[in-house]
Design a protein around this motif. Structure first.
Motif, PDB file in Angstrom:
ATOM      1  N   GLN A 277     -48.911 -28.765 -35.468  1.00 41.29           N
ATOM      2  CA  GLN A 277     -48.007 -29.809 -35.939  1.00 41.29           C
ATOM      3  C   GLN A 277     -46.760 -29.930 -35.065  1.00 41.29           C
ATOM      4  OE1 GLN A 277     -47.273 -28.788 -40.028  1.00 41.29           O
ATOM      5  NE2 GLN A 277     -49.277 -29.483 -40.728  1.00 41.29           N
ATOM      6  N   THR A 278     -46.397 -28.852 -34.375  1.00 40.79           N
ATOM      7  CA  THR A 278     -45.193 -28.876 -33.535  1.00 40.79           C
ATOM      8  C   THR A 278     -45.508 -28.986 -32.054  1.00 40.79           C
ATOM      9  OG1 THR A 278     -45.176 -26.439 -33.554  1.00 40.79           O
ATOM     10  CG2 THR A 278     -43.804 -27.568 -35.193  1.00 40.79           C
ATOM     11  N   ALA A 279     -46.786 -29.043 -31.686  1.00 37.35           N
ATOM     12  CA  ALA A 279     -47.156 -29.076 -30.264  1.00 37.35           C
ATOM     13  C   ALA A 279     -46.589 -30.294 -29.556  1.00 37.35           C
ATOM     14  CB  ALA A 279     -48.677 -29.033 -30.124  1.00 37.35           C
ATOM     15  N   TRP A 280     -46.475 -31.413 -30.276  1.00 38.48           N
ATOM     16  CA  TRP A 280     -45.973 -32.643 -29.644  1.00 38.48           C
ATOM     17  C   TRP A 280     -44.542 -32.494 -29.141  1.00 38.48           C
ATOM     18  CZ3 TRP A 280     -41.727 -35.354 -31.484  1.00 38.48           C
ATOM     19  CH2 TRP A 280     -41.246 -34.965 -32.736  1.00 38.48           C
ATOM     20  N   LEU A 281     -43.783 -31.574 -29.705  1.00 41.45           N
ATOM     21  CA  LEU A 281     -42.406 -31.365 -29.254  1.00 41.45           C
ATOM     22  C   LEU A 281     -42.360 -30.900 -27.805  1.00 41.45           C
ATOM     23  CD1 LEU A 281     -41.032 -29.541 -32.429  1.00 41.45           C
ATOM     24  CD2 LEU A 281     -40.502 -31.884 -31.703  1.00 41.45           C
ATOM     25  N   LEU A 282     -43.309 -30.061 -27.421  1.00 37.94           N
ATOM     26  CA  LEU A 282     -43.358 -29.576 -26.042  1.00 37.94           C
ATOM     27  C   LEU A 282     -43.764 -30.685 -25.077  1.00 37.94           C
ATOM     28  CD1 LEU A 282     -45.065 -26.104 -26.628  1.00 37.94           C
ATOM     29  CD2 LEU A 282     -42.659 -26.539 -26.132  1.00 37.94           C
ATOM     30  N   ASP A 283     -44.453 -31.717 -25.583  1.00 37.11           N
ATOM     31  CA  ASP A 283     -44.858 -32.838 -24.738  1.00 37.11           C
ATOM     32  C   ASP A 283     -43.728 -33.838 -24.540  1.00 37.11           C
ATOM     33  OD1 ASP A 283     -47.471 -31.831 -24.534  1.00 37.11           O
ATOM     34  OD2 ASP A 283     -48.091 -32.848 -26.381  1.00 37.11           O
ATOM     35  N   THR A 284     -42.891 -33.996 -25.546  1.00 39.68           N
ATOM     36  CA  THR A 284     -41.879 -35.050 -25.502  1.00 39.68           C
ATOM     37  C   THR A 284     -40.506 -34.574 -25.051  1.00 39.68           C
ATOM     38  OG1 THR A 284     -41.379 -34.713 -27.855  1.00 39.68           O
ATOM     39  CG2 THR A 284     -43.053 -36.359 -27.300  1.00 39.68           C
ATOM     40  N   ASP A 285     -40.252 -33.281 -25.114  1.00 41.38           N
ATOM     41  CA  ASP A 285     -38.931 -32.754 -24.751  1.00 41.38           C
ATOM     42  C   ASP A 285     -39.103 -31.686 -23.672  1.00 41.38           C
ATOM     43  OD1 ASP A 285     -36.386 -31.719 -24.525  1.00 41.38           O
ATOM     44  OD2 ASP A 285     -36.027 -31.617 -26.684  1.00 41.38           O
ATOM     45  N   SER A 286     -38.855 -32.052 -22.432  1.00 40.58           N
ATOM     46  CA  SER A 286     -39.056 -31.125 -21.312  1.00 40.58           C
ATOM     47  C   SER A 286     -38.034 -30.001 -21.292  1.00 40.58           C
ATOM     48  CB  SER A 286     -38.994 -31.892 -19.981  1.00 40.58           C
ATOM     49  OG  SER A 286     -37.727 -32.528 -19.831  1.00 40.58           O
ATOM     50  N   SER A 287     -36.973 -30.111 -22.110  1.00 41.11           N
ATOM     51  CA  SER A 287     -35.975 -29.040 -22.137  1.00 41.11           C
ATOM     52  C   SER A 287     -36.375 -27.910 -23.068  1.00 41.11           C
ATOM     53  CB  SER A 287     -34.617 -29.600 -22.566  1.00 41.11           C
ATOM     54  OG  SER A 287     -34.650 -30.037 -23.914  1.00 41.11           O
ATOM     55  N   LEU A 288     -37.450 -28.102 -23.861  1.00 40.30           N
ATOM     56  CA  LEU A 288     -37.937 -27.044 -24.741  1.00 40.30           C
ATOM     57  C   LEU A 288     -38.830 -26.089 -23.962  1.00 40.30           C
ATOM     58  CD1 LEU A 288     -38.889 -28.853 -28.086  1.00 40.30           C
ATOM     59  CD2 LEU A 288     -36.973 -27.311 -27.671  1.00 40.30           C
ATOM     60  N   SER A 289     -38.619 -24.794 -24.157  1.00 42.65           N
ATOM     61  CA  SER A 289     -39.440 -23.782 -23.483  1.00 42.65           C
ATOM     62  C   SER A 289     -40.624 -23.349 -24.332  1.00 42.65           C
ATOM     63  CB  SER A 289     -38.588 -22.555 -23.138  1.00 42.65           C
ATOM     64  OG  SER A 289     -37.513 -22.907 -22.300  1.00 42.65           O
ATOM     65  N   PHE A 290     -40.427 -23.242 -25.635  1.00 39.79           N
ATOM     66  CA  PHE A 290     -41.488 -22.727 -26.489  1.00 39.79           C
ATOM     67  C   PHE A 290     -41.208 -23.100 -27.936  1.00 39.79           C
ATOM     68  CE2 PHE A 290     -38.178 -19.580 -26.466  1.00 39.79           C
ATOM     69  CZ  PHE A 290     -38.148 -19.074 -27.750  1.00 39.79           C
ATOM     70  N   VAL A 291     -42.213 -22.938 -28.780  1.00 40.51           N
ATOM     71  CA  VAL A 291     -42.081 -23.056 -30.231  1.00 40.51           C
ATOM     72  C   VAL A 291     -42.342 -21.677 -30.812  1.00 40.51           C
ATOM     73  CG1 VAL A 291     -43.033 -24.052 -32.331  1.00 40.51           C
ATOM     74  CG2 VAL A 291     -42.772 -25.475 -30.290  1.00 40.51           C
ATOM     75  N   GLY A 292     -41.399 -21.149 -31.552  1.00 36.50           N
ATOM     76  CA  GLY A 292     -41.519 -19.801 -32.092  1.00 36.50           C
ATOM     77  C   GLY A 292     -41.930 -19.820 -33.554  1.00 36.50           C
ATOM     78  N   ALA A 293     -42.768 -18.862 -33.934  1.00 38.66           N
ATOM     79  CA  ALA A 293     -43.165 -18.714 -35.337  1.00 38.66           C
ATOM     80  C   ALA A 293     -42.464 -17.537 -35.996  1.00 38.66           C
ATOM     81  CB  ALA A 293     -44.680 -18.525 -35.441  1.00 38.66           C
ATOM     82  N   PHE A 294     -41.665 -16.824 -35.223  1.00 36.92           N
ATOM     83  CA  PHE A 294     -40.886 -15.710 -35.773  1.00 36.92           C
ATOM     84  C   PHE A 294     -39.427 -16.118 -35.733  1.00 36.92           C
ATOM     85  CE2 PHE A 294     -38.234 -11.961 -35.269  1.00 36.92           C
ATOM     86  CZ  PHE A 294     -38.704 -11.119 -36.260  1.00 36.92           C
ATOM     87  N   GLY A 295     -38.735 -16.065 -36.870  1.00 39.75           N
ATOM     88  CA  GLY A 295     -37.357 -16.513 -36.921  1.00 39.75           C
ATOM     89  C   GLY A 295     -36.378 -15.410 -37.220  1.00 39.75           C
ATOM     90  N   GLN A 296     -35.571 -15.044 -36.240  1.00 43.03           N
ATOM     91  CA  GLN A 296     -34.491 -14.104 -36.510  1.00 43.03           C
ATOM     92  C   GLN A 296     -33.350 -14.785 -37.258  1.00 43.03           C
ATOM     93  OE1 GLN A 296     -33.519 -12.430 -32.641  1.00 43.03           O
ATOM     94  NE2 GLN A 296     -34.750 -10.621 -33.077  1.00 43.03           N
ATOM     95  N   ASN A 297     -33.404 -16.113 -37.323  1.00 43.15           N
ATOM     96  CA  ASN A 297     -32.364 -16.864 -38.025  1.00 43.15           C
ATOM     97  C   ASN A 297     -32.855 -17.359 -39.381  1.00 43.15           C
ATOM     98  OD1 ASN A 297     -30.490 -16.753 -35.799  1.00 43.15           O
ATOM     99  ND2 ASN A 297     -31.820 -18.213 -34.761  1.00 43.15           N
TER     100      ASN A 297
END
Length: 265
Positions: free
Chosen positions: A197-217
């Motif tokens: 569901q979040t893969a499209w973010l990496l296609d549309t925003d070249s400033s994103l490095s990764f999508v994380g599933a672990f949240g320290q926040n």
């Protein structure tokens, strides 16, 4: 808890001024019979179940994988229903000599929606036979990485992760993204749905490095809304998805061999 005493040992030493620093190691050598009897578990001598039995004769500590009443049968199709996927995003799992954690992860993965549709490779840092055999029991591809670096440095972990990313994208040249998991994770049942569901973010925003599933926040003040994905500045860790574009960009700039971050100063 009470139980039968299997072995006892004792060490003595002269405490130092700073406490127990410098104390000798405690060594315990115990020989135990395998929990698996000489008889075959139910299922007979068919395919994977035979290999499962052989594995349990050689190694202990795998609970339901090696019990006969009832055993966890790897030959059974235990995957939950899948879901429509717009693209193939393979999983690469990094591990070394930690097979019991890897067993928990691989078994956990079979309960994740979409796992039956997803290709997996396990990258083992070193020729650890138990880990390799366990991976093959689950039917996954396994690649052995030659360890780099020396004890006390983070080169081994860094190089294994870099090798795992490169390996996955080499095995599946048509894949534009890859999911990396460490061997000691507990996976949410919707993990793969989240990544797709979040893969499209990496296609549309070249400033994103990764999508994380672990949240320290993941605190109530920052993660109270279940339908909001937050953007943060941090390094990837534990369980994450990235793009081929980022991997090809970052591997030539990877952390060099040595103590780690300070090498870049």
């Amino acid at each position: 808890m009470r139980g039968r005493v299997l072995s006892e040992t004792l060490i003595t030493w002269e405490p130092t001024v700073r406490g127990t620093e410098g104390s000798p190691p405690l060594l315990l050598d115990v020989s135990l019979n395998s929990l698996v009897s000489g008889e075959r578990c139910r299922g007979g001598n068919k395919g994977v179940q035979m290999e499962q039995h052989k594995f349990c004769q050689d190694y202990d500590g795998y609970c339901d994988l090696c019990t006969c009443d009832p055993p966890f049968l790897l030959s059974e199709d235990t995957f939950p229903p899948g879901f429509p996927m717009k693209e193939n995003i393979p999983i690469t799992i990094v591990t070394a000599n930690n097979p019991h954690h890897l067993y928990r992860l691989l078994k956990n993965l079979r309960w994740v929606a979409g796992a039956g549709q997803t290709e997996v490779v396990v990258v083992v840092d070193g020729p650890h036979e138990e880990t390799i055999r366990l991976t093959r029991l689950f039917g996954h591809r396994v690649i052995v990485h030659t360890p780099q670096g020396v004890p006390g440095e983070n080169t081994r972990t860094n190089s294994n992760i870099a090798f795992a990313l490169h390996t996955a994208l080499s095995l599946w040249p048509a894949a534009d993204k890859v999911i990396l998991l460490e061997d000691d994770l507990l996976l949410a049942p919707d993990l793969l749905r989240y990544f797709h569901q979040t893969a499209w973010l990496l296609d549309t925003d070249s400033s994103l490095s990764f999508v994380g599933a672990f949240g320290q926040n993941s605190y109530p003040t920052t993660a109270a809304c279940l339908d909001t994905v937050l953007r943060v500045e941090m390094y990837p860790q534990y369980g994450w998805m990235t793009s081929r574009r980022w991997v090809e960009h970052i591997l030539p700039l990877w952390v060099p061999q040595g103590a780690g971050r300070q090498e870049l100063l």
